[in-house]
Design an enzyme around this catalytic site. Structure first.
Site, PDB file in Angstrom:
ATOM      1  CE  LYS A 153       0.484  -2.368   6.246  1.00  0.00           C
ATOM      2  NZ  LYS A 153       0.214  -3.631   5.544  1.00  0.00           N
TER       3      LYS A 153
HETATM    4  O1  G3P Z   1       0.355  -4.203   1.315  1.00  0.00           O
HETATM    5  C1  G3P Z   1      -0.972  -3.942   1.002  1.00  0.00           C
HETATM    6  C2  G3P Z   1      -1.559  -5.121   0.380  1.00  0.00           C
HETATM    7  O2  G3P Z   1      -1.698  -6.151   1.295  1.00  0.00           O
HETATM    8  C3  G3P Z   1      -2.771  -4.924  -0.405  1.00  0.00           C
HETATM    9  O3  G3P Z   1      -2.600  -5.748  -1.490  1.00  0.00           O
HETATM   10  O4  G3P Z   1      -3.275  -7.078  -3.389  1.00  0.00           O
HETATM   11  O5  G3P Z   1      -4.822  -6.794  -1.417  1.00  0.00           O
HETATM   12  O6  G3P Z   1      -4.402  -4.910  -2.966  1.00  0.00           O
HETATM   13  P1  G3P Z   1      -3.846  -6.167  -2.372  1.00  0.00           P
END
Ligand code: G3P
Length: 218
Positions: free
Chosen positions: A87
């Site tokens: 990633k």
């Molecule tokens: O896959 C990306 C993710 O981990 C971000 O999610 O909920 O932290 O915006 P969030």
């Protein structure tokens, strides 16, 4: 549509895997930190544990932000297990790293994508997955799903093989709308997957079936 779970929590990964619908896992440095996983050796072992639970792709994020660092770290991550997808953040050296790994046949997931232009660059560089963060766009009053639609059109126009991985999914409606648009993959918390199960008419209907069966058996 592939379902990935966005967590480094082994119990939740196992729970999603046991449901029989899981296609992979995405992690990021914040999610690893949340589980208290620090230190190169522990991080490595944790990725291996995740790969033992699931059959599909497991995204492991580099910490380096310079090209040489990303190459070194990504090569080491990819060597850990065939399921590991490197990633890489959407920054200038990240685009170069995507090309480097693509040329070597190593799968990549381009993360922190917030615009169609960034998604186009990631595809040109040969990313296996592109991760637009729809929840974080919604958080700043910008339509995250509209970005997925835009990327779908662009990728279809040119037949890019890069898969659209809708990330920062927060709830079941995100999942359903991403499926309608044609996102290739979604990654979200366990609740966004299990939420798809729920309908009050299913619950009340089942309760009635069981009660009628019990009455008839008396
Ligand atoms: O896959 C990306 C993710 O981990 C971000 O999610 O909920 O932290 O915006 P969030």
């Amino acid at each position: 549509m592939k379902f990935f779970i966005d967590t480094a929590n082994l119990a939740q990964i196992k729970e999603a895997q046991d449901l029989g619908v899981l296609d992979g896992v995405t992690t990021n440095p914040s999610l690893m930190a949340k589980e208290g996983i620090t230190g190169a050796e522990n991080v490595k072992n944790h990725y291996l544990k995740i790969c033992e639970i699931v059959d599909g792709d497991v995204s492991a994020e580099v910490i380096a932000t310079d090209l040489e660092g990303m190459k070194k770290e990504g090569d080491a991550l990819a060597a850990l297990h065939p399921q590991i997808v490197v990633k890489i953040p959407m920054i200038k050296d990240g685009v170069k790293a995507l090309k480097y790994f693509s040329d070597k046949g190593i799968k990549t997931n381009c993360t922190l994508v917030f615009s169609a232009g960034q998604a186009l660059l990631a595809a040109k560089a040969g990313a296996s997955y592109v991760s637009p963060f729809i929840g974080r766009l919604d958080d700043i009053s910008t339509d995250g799903l509209a970005l997925i639609e835009q990327i779908r059109i662009i990728y279809d126009n040119y037949g890019f093989a890069t898969e659209i991985l809708a990330a920062s999914v927060r709830h079941t409606m995100h999942v359903i709308e991403c499926a309608e648009i044609g996102a290739d993959v979604m990654t979200g918390p366990l609740s966004s997957i299990e939420g798809l199960l729920k309908h009050p008419l299913t619950d009340s209907g089942l309760a009635t079936f069981l009660a009628d069966h019990a009455k008839a058996a008396q």
